[in-house]
Design an enzyme around this catalytic site. Structure first.
Site, PDB file in Angstrom:
ATOM      1  N   SER A 120       0.830  -1.197   0.000  1.00  6.90           N
ATOM      2  CA  SER A 120       0.000   0.000   0.000  1.00  6.90           C
ATOM      3  C   SER A 120       0.875   1.262   0.000  1.00  6.90           C
ATOM      4  O   SER A 120       1.631   1.482  -0.938  1.00  6.90           O
ATOM      5  CB  SER A 120      -0.971  -0.042   1.191  1.00  6.90           C
TER       6      SER A 120
ATOM      7  N   ASP B 109      -9.578  -4.905  -4.820  1.00  7.74           N
ATOM      8  CA  ASP B 109      -9.058  -3.852  -3.941  1.00  7.74           C
ATOM      9  C   ASP B 109      -9.880  -2.573  -4.112  1.00  7.74           C
ATOM     10  O   ASP B 109      -9.933  -1.995  -5.197  1.00  7.74           O
ATOM     11  CB  ASP B 109      -7.591  -3.584  -4.277  1.00  7.74           C
TER      12      ASP B 109
ATOM     13  N   HIS C 204      -7.747  -5.613  -0.511  1.00  9.70           N
ATOM     14  CA  HIS C 204      -6.531  -4.871  -0.160  1.00  9.70           C
ATOM     15  C   HIS C 204      -5.752  -5.681   0.871  1.00  9.70           C
ATOM     16  O   HIS C 204      -5.829  -5.413   2.080  1.00  9.70           O
ATOM     17  CB  HIS C 204      -6.924  -3.499   0.389  1.00  9.70           C
TER      18      HIS C 204
END
EC number: 3.1.-.-
Length: 216
Positions: A114, A162, A194
């Site tokens: 991320s 995601d 995610h």
């Protein structure tokens, strides 16, 4: 003593280590998050020393957690400026551990998740000495003003479901890297949001083990 927060690390199974793996966590988390992946991968990477630094700033949208830079304004030019301002601090953390282990960038593997992917990709592109390889899970690429390194192979891994960082960001990153003729691969994982799952870890392990970093 380091001026940055003490972070978790795991020594290599084989000593002395030949590689350094730097795990860069997502926003609002800290180094204890990604170090939890090490038990699942260390047996396949026996000569790797793992570190999972804490983000260099306190998370500014919650009373806990860390961040590599603020995400209060997600305009690409603002994020690029914030990353540029902070990147030397990330380099300092890595360099200190490299010196301790007698390793260099060519022995160093960057793995981000991320926001950690955002900082990891930027970090990779601005290096004067290439890293061994870089892996980005569920992240985006924020281009630097100047690209110094086109030699580090990059692996992008993203869940198709995601909703935090859309899988379109993987394709955007791939298009950017293609224009620069940077070796890279992209992997869209079905039924994954995610997160990092076993499929992604297997892809990452194979990618690392297929690199011949010492030849760079």
């Amino acid at each position: 003593m380091s001026k940055y927060l003490e972070y978790p690390e795991v020594e290599s199974k084989e000593q002395p280590p030949k590689k350094l793996v730097v795990l860069l966590h997502g926003v609002g988390s800290d180094g204890h998050d990604l170090i939890g992946l090490v038990p699942y991968i260390k047996n396949y990477l026996p000569n790797c020393h793992f570190i999972s630094p804490h983000g260099i700033e306190a998370y500014d949208m919650m009373p806990y957690g860390r961040q590599w830079f603020s995400l209060q304004d997600r305009s690409p030019h603002i994020m690029a400026k914030l990353i540029a301002n902070n990147i030397s601090k990330v380099e300092d953390i890595i360099k200190q551990k490299q010196d301790e282990l007698n390793l260099t960038n060519k022995d160093t593997i960057i793995i981000g998740f991320s926001q950690g992917t955002m900082i990891g990709l930027y970090l990779t592109l601005v290096q004067k000495e290439p890293f061994c390889c870089t892996i980005g899970f569920s992240g985006a690429l924020i281009p630097p003003m100047e690209v110094n390194n086109k030699l580090t192979p990059i692996c992008l891994i993203h869940g198709e479901l995601d909703e935090v960082v859309g899988v379109s960001e993987m394709y955007n990153a791939s298009n950017y890297l293609s224009k620069l003729h940077i070796e890279h691969s992209g992997h869209k994982l079905t039924s994954l949001a995610h997160s990092i799952d076993g499929r992604g870890l297997e892809i990452a392990i194979n990618f690392i083990n297929n690199r011949h970093c010492e030849q760079q």
